[in-house]
Structures are given as C-alpha cells and as structure tokens.
Design a protein around this motif. Structure first.
Motif, PDB file in Angstrom:
ATOM      1  N   SER A  99       0.817  -1.214   0.000  1.00  7.53           N
ATOM      2  CA  SER A  99       0.000   0.000   0.000  1.00  7.53           C
ATOM      3  C   SER A  99       0.850   1.263   0.000  1.00  7.53           C
ATOM      4  CB  SER A  99      -0.935  -0.001   1.217  1.00  7.53           C
ATOM      5  OG  SER A  99      -0.172  -0.038   2.428  1.00  7.53           O
ATOM      6  N   GLY A 100       2.007   1.215   0.671  1.00 12.88           N
ATOM      7  CA  GLY A 100       2.855   2.396   0.746  1.00 12.88           C
ATOM      8  C   GLY A 100       3.417   2.823  -0.595  1.00 12.88           C
ATOM      9  N   LEU A 101       3.608   1.859  -1.495  1.00  9.04           N
ATOM     10  CA  LEU A 101       4.164   2.186  -2.809  1.00  9.04           C
ATOM     11  C   LEU A 101       3.174   2.976  -3.668  1.00  9.04           C
ATOM     12  CD1 LEU A 101       5.930  -1.206  -3.584  1.00  9.04           C
ATOM     13  CD2 LEU A 101       7.007   0.933  -2.909  1.00  9.04           C
ATOM     14  N   GLY A 102       1.918   3.007  -3.248  1.00 11.84           N
ATOM     15  CA  GLY A 102       0.919   3.773  -3.973  1.00 11.84           C
ATOM     16  C   GLY A 102       0.662   5.134  -3.382  1.00 11.84           C
ATOM     17  N   SER A 103       1.462   5.536  -2.385  1.00 18.36           N
ATOM     18  CA  SER A 103       1.270   6.825  -1.732  1.00 18.36           C
ATOM     19  C   SER A 103       1.604   7.983  -2.666  1.00 18.36           C
ATOM     20  CB  SER A 103       2.151   6.912  -0.475  1.00 18.36           C
ATOM     21  OG  SER A 103       2.205   8.227   0.018  1.00 18.36           O
ATOM     22  N   ALA A 104       0.697   8.952  -2.744  1.00 16.93           N
ATOM     23  CA  ALA A 104       0.933  10.124  -3.592  1.00 16.93           C
ATOM     24  C   ALA A 104       2.139  10.921  -3.113  1.00 16.93           C
ATOM     25  CB  ALA A 104      -0.318  11.008  -3.602  1.00 16.93           C
ATOM     26  N   SER A 105       2.347  10.991  -1.804  1.00 22.65           N
ATOM     27  CA  SER A 105       3.479  11.741  -1.262  1.00 22.65           C
ATOM     28  C   SER A 105       4.803  11.136  -1.689  1.00 22.65           C
ATOM     29  CB  SER A 105       3.393  11.785   0.265  1.00 22.65           C
ATOM     30  OG  SER A 105       2.233  12.472   0.683  1.00 22.65           O
ATOM     31  N   ILE A 106       4.858   9.816  -1.737  1.00 26.70           N
ATOM     32  CA  ILE A 106       6.102   9.153  -2.120  1.00 26.70           C
ATOM     33  C   ILE A 106       6.401   9.381  -3.598  1.00 26.70           C
ATOM     34  CG2 ILE A 106       7.210   6.889  -2.372  1.00 26.70           C
ATOM     35  CD1 ILE A 106       5.642   6.085   0.168  1.00 26.70           C
ATOM     36  N   TRP A 107       5.369   9.342  -4.429  1.00 27.11           N
ATOM     37  CA  TRP A 107       5.588   9.599  -5.851  1.00 27.11           C
ATOM     38  C   TRP A 107       5.945  11.059  -6.104  1.00 27.11           C
ATOM     39  CZ3 TRP A 107       6.659   6.340  -9.559  1.00 27.11           C
ATOM     40  CH2 TRP A 107       6.346   4.989  -9.366  1.00 27.11           C
ATOM     41  N   LEU A 108       5.546  11.941  -5.197  1.00 28.73           N
ATOM     42  CA  LEU A 108       5.977  13.336  -5.287  1.00 28.73           C
ATOM     43  C   LEU A 108       7.493  13.424  -5.106  1.00 28.73           C
ATOM     44  CD1 LEU A 108       5.519  16.394  -5.379  1.00 28.73           C
ATOM     45  CD2 LEU A 108       4.871  16.301  -2.971  1.00 28.73           C
ATOM     46  N   ILE A 109       8.032  12.623  -4.187  1.00 29.62           N
ATOM     47  CA  ILE A 109       9.478  12.588  -3.973  1.00 29.62           C
ATOM     48  C   ILE A 109      10.181  12.115  -5.243  1.00 29.62           C
ATOM     49  CG2 ILE A 109      11.333  11.588  -2.599  1.00 29.62           C
ATOM     50  CD1 ILE A 109       9.244  11.102  -0.386  1.00 29.62           C
ATOM     51  N   VAL A 110       9.655  11.034  -5.837  1.00 29.01           N
ATOM     52  CA  VAL A 110      10.246  10.494  -7.058  1.00 29.01           C
ATOM     53  C   VAL A 110      10.239  11.548  -8.161  1.00 29.01           C
ATOM     54  CG1 VAL A 110      10.016   8.718  -8.844  1.00 29.01           C
ATOM     55  CG2 VAL A 110       9.611   8.136  -6.446  1.00 29.01           C
ATOM     56  N   ALA A 111       9.106  12.240  -8.310  1.00 29.02           N
ATOM     57  CA  ALA A 111       9.015  13.279  -9.339  1.00 29.02           C
ATOM     58  C   ALA A 111      10.015  14.402  -9.083  1.00 29.02           C
ATOM     59  CB  ALA A 111       7.590  13.843  -9.379  1.00 29.02           C
ATOM     60  N   ALA A 112      10.263  14.708  -7.809  1.00 30.12           N
ATOM     61  CA  ALA A 112      11.207  15.776  -7.479  1.00 30.12           C
ATOM     62  C   ALA A 112      12.619  15.445  -7.976  1.00 30.12           C
ATOM     63  CB  ALA A 112      11.224  16.016  -5.970  1.00 30.12           C
ATOM     64  N   PHE A 113      13.000  14.172  -7.900  1.00 28.81           N
ATOM     65  CA  PHE A 113      14.304  13.771  -8.424  1.00 28.81           C
ATOM     66  C   PHE A 113      14.388  14.039  -9.930  1.00 28.81           C
ATOM     67  CE2 PHE A 113      14.750  11.172  -4.530  1.00 28.81           C
ATOM     68  CZ  PHE A 113      16.089  11.417  -4.234  1.00 28.81           C
ATOM     69  N   PHE A 114      13.307  13.754 -10.648  1.00 26.78           N
ATOM     70  CA  PHE A 114      13.311  13.951 -12.102  1.00 26.78           C
ATOM     71  C   PHE A 114      13.341  15.436 -12.461  1.00 26.78           C
ATOM     72  CE2 PHE A 114      10.677   9.812 -12.053  1.00 26.78           C
ATOM     73  CZ  PHE A 114      11.842   9.065 -11.950  1.00 26.78           C
ATOM     74  N   ILE A 115      12.628  16.242 -11.671  1.00 23.78           N
ATOM     75  CA  ILE A 115      12.641  17.690 -11.900  1.00 23.78           C
ATOM     76  C   ILE A 115      14.055  18.230 -11.687  1.00 23.78           C
ATOM     77  CG2 ILE A 115      11.797  19.912 -11.038  1.00 23.78           C
ATOM     78  CD1 ILE A 115       9.190  18.298 -10.268  1.00 23.78           C
ATOM     79  N   ALA A 116      14.734  17.722 -10.652  1.00 26.29           N
ATOM     80  CA  ALA A 116      16.115  18.135 -10.400  1.00 26.29           C
ATOM     81  C   ALA A 116      17.008  17.785 -11.588  1.00 26.29           C
ATOM     82  CB  ALA A 116      16.637  17.468  -9.133  1.00 26.29           C
ATOM     83  N   GLN A 117      16.749  16.635 -12.234  1.00 24.24           N
ATOM     84  CA  GLN A 117      17.508  16.272 -13.427  1.00 24.24           C
ATOM     85  C   GLN A 117      17.345  17.328 -14.526  1.00 24.24           C
ATOM     86  OE1 GLN A 117      15.989  12.048 -13.777  1.00 24.24           O
ATOM     87  NE2 GLN A 117      18.111  11.674 -14.351  1.00 24.24           N
ATOM     88  N   GLY A 118      16.131  17.842 -14.659  1.00 26.54           N
ATOM     89  CA  GLY A 118      15.882  18.864 -15.666  1.00 26.54           C
ATOM     90  C   GLY A 118      16.700  20.114 -15.413  1.00 26.54           C
ATOM     91  N   PHE A 119      16.785  20.524 -14.141  1.00 29.43           N
ATOM     92  CA  PHE A 119      17.588  21.688 -13.793  1.00 29.43           C
ATOM     93  C   PHE A 119      19.053  21.473 -14.158  1.00 29.43           C
ATOM     94  CE2 PHE A 119      14.001  23.135 -11.300  1.00 29.43           C
ATOM     95  CZ  PHE A 119      14.163  24.512 -11.252  1.00 29.43           C
ATOM     96  N   VAL A 120      19.541  20.260 -13.905  1.00 30.47           N
ATOM     97  CA  VAL A 120      20.950  19.955 -14.179  1.00 30.47           C
ATOM     98  C   VAL A 120      21.205  19.875 -15.682  1.00 30.47           C
ATOM     99  CG1 VAL A 120      22.769  18.237 -13.895  1.00 30.47           C
ATOM    100  CG2 VAL A 120      21.286  18.801 -11.966  1.00 30.47           C
ATOM    101  N   LYS A 121      20.355  19.150 -16.418  1.00 27.83           N
ATOM    102  CA  LYS A 121      20.583  18.925 -17.848  1.00 27.83           C
ATOM    103  C   LYS A 121      20.515  20.218 -18.671  1.00 27.83           C
ATOM    104  CE  LYS A 121      19.609  15.564 -20.354  1.00 27.83           C
ATOM    105  NZ  LYS A 121      18.912  14.611 -21.235  1.00 27.83           N
ATOM    106  N   THR A 122      19.608  21.102 -18.304  1.00 26.05           N
ATOM    107  CA  THR A 122      19.473  22.347 -19.070  1.00 26.05           C
ATOM    108  C   THR A 122      20.553  23.359 -18.718  1.00 26.05           C
ATOM    109  OG1 THR A 122      17.986  23.295 -17.402  1.00 26.05           O
ATOM    110  CG2 THR A 122      16.976  22.095 -19.247  1.00 26.05           C
ATOM    111  N   GLY A 123      21.189  23.186 -17.566  1.00 25.06           N
ATOM    112  CA  GLY A 123      22.159  24.164 -17.103  1.00 25.06           C
ATOM    113  C   GLY A 123      21.537  25.271 -16.276  1.00 25.06           C
ATOM    114  N   LEU A 124      20.188  25.275 -16.160  1.00 31.57           N
ATOM    115  CA  LEU A 124      19.527  26.322 -15.375  1.00 31.57           C
ATOM    116  C   LEU A 124      19.908  26.208 -13.902  1.00 31.57           C
ATOM    117  CD1 LEU A 124      17.529  28.670 -15.233  1.00 31.57           C
ATOM    118  CD2 LEU A 124      15.697  26.991 -14.909  1.00 31.57           C
ATOM    119  N   GLY A 125      20.023  24.988 -13.415  1.00 30.83           N
ATOM    120  CA  GLY A 125      20.416  24.796 -12.022  1.00 30.83           C
ATOM    121  C   GLY A 125      21.791  25.376 -11.751  1.00 30.83           C
TER     122      GLY A 125
END
Length: 491
Positions: A99-125
């Motif tokens: 049940s925990g793997l379906g938590s919206a809060s946990i998937w928010l964390i996962v999405a945050a890692f991907f957003i951070a990748q965008g900052f790094v790849k574009t050079g904006l970060g």
C-alpha cells in the motif's frame, strides 16, 4: 554510451556488494537485527494489543534497526523486512503489504528527483547556483543561510514541504555542489559542501514546516483535529506563534550543523568573482533553460494555489515531469537511470506501508495511553513538555508527519488539556512539533527521504544530526516559544 557506463557501474557495484555481504561485521549487524526482531516477536502481547500487533511492531523495529546498522543497503533492508511481514502473515500481500508504494506523497518525492535532473541537464540549475554563489559565496555558511531564507519565503505558499525542498531548493543544492565538485561519489567529495548543504536544508525545512499552517500537508489536518477537540487555530495565530521560535531556530541550526558537521570547503575567496565571470560567459538563457524556468514557475504557482484549485501537489509535480518529457528536457532513459529516485521509492514506500498497520492495529494508541497514565497528576507545564518530547521521540515509529498526526495528535492534546494545559498553546505546541519531527530520521518525512536518497549523507550521520537538531528546536519551542506565547496571550 552513458547508459552502458551506468549499467557497467551498477554491475560493478552489485559485484562489490556481493563480495562484501558476508563480512563478519555485516553478519554481526544482521544477527543483531534478527535477534531483536525475534525477541519482540515471541513476547506475549500485553493487555490491549493483539498478537498481530506485537508481530508487526517486532518486524517494523527490526527493519528500522537494520536501516540504522546497515548490514545491507537501505532498499535491501526494507525489502527483507517486508518479506518477513508477508511470510509471517503479519501483512497481507494483496492489501497492506504494498500500500505504501501507492502513496501520492512518495511519488511526489520520485518526481522531485526527475525535476532536479531537468535543472541539471538544461544548465539552469548551474546558473541559479552561480547567482547564489555570486551573492553569498564568500562562505559555505552564507550560502546555507541564503537557502534557509529562500525556504522561509516559500513556506507559507507551499503546502507540500516535499515539493518545496525537492522541487525548488534541492536542484539548487545539487547544482551548487556540482559547481564546487562535491558529489556523493566519495567521502572526500561529498563532504566538500554537498553533505553540509543537504543536511542543513533538511533540518531547516522541518523548521519552516512548523511555522505555518500551510507549510506542510499535515498543517490543515492538525487544525481540523484541533477543531474536532473544540480548539480553534487560525492561520494568523499559528504564524504569529511560530515566527519567534522559528526565526531563532533558523538562525541557530545552520551554524550548529556547521559546527558539528563542517564542510571541508569553508571559505572560497574567489568564488564570487569566478561565479560572476562564468555568468557573463553563459550569456542569456537558452531556449531549454526558458522551458525549464517556465515549467518551474507554473509548478510553483500551482503548488501555492493548491488549496484554491484543488490540484494535488503530486499531480503538479507529474505535470512538470510530463512537460519536461514532452519537450525533450529529460528522457525516459534519464529517469530510468536515476537510481536515487527508484531506491527512495522502494525503501520509503515499504516503510510507509509497514508503519500504517501500527496505527490500525492499535500500537500507537496503546503507547499513547501509557504516556497518559505516566503523566497523571503532574503540573501542566511539565506534562506539556513531556508530551512534546514523547511526541518527538515516537516519530521513530512513523514514516510521515501526517501519519503521526492522525494517530497521536488528538490523544496527546486531550491528555495535555486534561492536565490543565491551555488548549490553544497545547494544540499549537503539538502542531508545531508535527513539523519539527520531519528531519529526525531518513524515513521521517518525504523531504528527509529525498535528501537521504540523494546519497550525500551516511545513515549514522543523518540520524545523529537529525536527533541533535530536533532536540535543539524542540527545546527552543518549549522555552523561547512558550515565553513568546505568554507575551502574545496564548496562555
């Protein structure tokens, strides 16, 4: 080529892990975890608890001990704990186990890692990091205070503390660390600046989460739980109550962490001038940077207005990820190779799933009643202080602030009021403590799991600093905070 290199690296890591899995030190740690689990598992359930509740408590505590001692990597320990719970019938694999793997809060964390990748790849970060360094880069401590000010500024308008740290500040931290050649790859590298900034940001995030109703997901829930107990807490009341102990904590914590866990880079005399020179060389923002910046701004607006639009914070995060995928800012290959994101999903998702039955089976209520009995007859100030400290320490049994608030807040508030403590002050103290507990362990909250998953900190470091900062901030709220609340008439 990058994918092949990543696979080869993973293969080497797996080979190294298998080669060291049977080291005597690891075996001793594993034996301790198993022994503690079995010892609690076979203890007869006390009055008020079913045998299944004791079994769940045993497996959960054994898993937590494994996360602390680290006989195996974090995600591996979590999987083994979950397997034990399913094999013993303590958790049903068809319902509770995953049940925990379906938590919206946990998937928010996962999405945050991907957003951070965008900052790094574009050079904006990197560009944002250079701006910070150009303004505050004379010292690592100065950069830390700058990030703390940014967190405080964003907190009232960002109801998800995971979104605030993970989607907004975390990319800046990783970019600043990258500029200073500080990565999780080695102890020497991570301790340059990255580890300090990461752990400080985690503990600062817990403080800002405690300062406003709208700075964490649990805030509105706490207000509702207090209202159900006939105690009214307004947004302004909470903000006024939190501003003095909160700002004092924000001034103390970065310096305290700097003292007990100093970065190896303390002063960089040329950092500001070098940063300004590099910003000039970068020139204007590229189209990819503009897309990343626009996506980020839209996400920030949607996070800030979530209470009005009804759009969940996780939905906003995945909207951002979808835009980055559609525009080619990041690719699925980038996401699939993000080991930190997927490892965090496993270990934190499993722990959330394991912690939930502790409440459903009555373990947390049983522990709370024991505390209520122990405080009977004490002066209300002592009762409130003891309850707050116990509330803090009991978070070692929880994997989210919201879960603890739902399980214990009403019970602890009732005990405090029954002891003669002022209702509003009691409700606020426990409400603020719900934010302060978010940094004490690597599974305490979404932001904590994200920071730990980034790899800058080792488990003992995380636990030591989290406990120290938590005790200091709780002490500030119980002393300076209560004094301030007396001045403004809350008791």
């Amino acid at each position: 080529m990058a994918a092949a290199a990543s696979i080869n690296t993973a293969a080497r890591t797996a080979k190294d892990t298998s080669r060291t899995a049977f080291e005597p030190a690891r075996l001793i740690k594993a034996a301790i975890c198993v022994a503690v689990t079995v010892a609690i598992y076979v203890v007869p359930a006390p009055d008020g608890l079913e045998p299944q509740a004791m079994h769940m408590l045993a497996i959960f505590l054994g898993t937590i001990l494994g996360l602390i001692l680290q006989p195996l990597p974090t995600a591996a320990v979590a999987i083994i704990g979950l397997t034990a719970a399913m094999l013993t019938g303590t958790m049903d694999p068809k319902t509770a186990a995953f049940s925990g793997l379906g938590s919206a809060s946990i998937w928010l964390i996962v999405a945050a890692f991907f957003i951070a990748q965008g900052f790094v790849k574009t050079g904006l970060g990197r560009r944002v990091a250079l701006v910070f360094i150009s303004l505050l880069g004379k010292s690592t401590l100065g950069i830390s205070y700058g990030l703390s000010a940014a967190d405080l500024l964003l907190a009232p308008a960002t109801p998800s503390n995971t979104a605030r740290l993970g989607g907004i500040l975390f990319p800046i931290i990783t970019s600043i660390s990258d500029v200073q050649k500080s990565t999780p790859e080695s102890d020497e590298s991570r301790r340059r600046i990255g580890a300090y900034l990461a752990v400080t940001a985690n503990n600062v995030n817990a403080i800002t989460s405690a300062m406003f109703v709208t700075s964490m997901a649990a805030g509105p829930v706490v207000v509702q739980l207090a209202a159900d107990s006939n105690v009214t807490i307004g947004w302004g009341t909470w903000a006024l109550a939190g501003i003095v102990p909160g700002v004092l904590s924000l001034l103390i914590i970065p310096a305290l962490v700097y003292k007990v866990y100093p970065p190896t880079i303390k002063h960089v005399p040329s950092a500001q001038s070098d940063a300004r020179d590099e910003l000039k060389q970068l020139g204007r923002l590229s189209m990819r940077e503009w897309i990343m910046a626009a996506t980020f701004v839209v996400m920030l607006v949607l996070w800030a207005t979530g209470s009005m639009t009804g759009i969940n914070a996780t939905t906003v995060a995945f909207l951002g990820v979808a835009v980055l995928l559609a525009t080619g800012i990041i690719s699925w290959q980038d996401m699939a190779a993000n080991k930190s994101a997927w490892s965090t999903l496993i270990f934190f998702g499993v722990l959330v799933g394991m912690a939930t039955p502790l409440n459903e089976l009555g373990v947390t209520e049983w522990a709370g009643e024991m505390i209520a009995d122990a405080t009977s007859g004490m002066p209300w100030m002592a009762v409130l202080a003891l309850l707050t400290v116990c509330y803090f320490l009991m978070h070692y049994m929880f994997a989210a602030e919201l879960a603890q608030a739902v399980a214990l807040y009403t019970l602890f508030l009732g005990v405090a009021v029954a002891a003669g403590a002022p209702p509003v002050a009691s409700a606020l103290m426990l409400g603020c403590a719900t934010g302060l507990i978010g940094a004490m362990t690597h599974y305490a909250s979404g932001p904590a799991a994200l920071i730990y998953g980034a790899g800058y900190l080792k488990t003992p470091e995380f636990l030591k600093i989290g406990f120290l900062c938590g005790i200091v901030t709780v002490a500030i709220w119980l002393t300076v905070g209560m004094g301030w609340w007396k001045i403004i008439g809350l008791w």
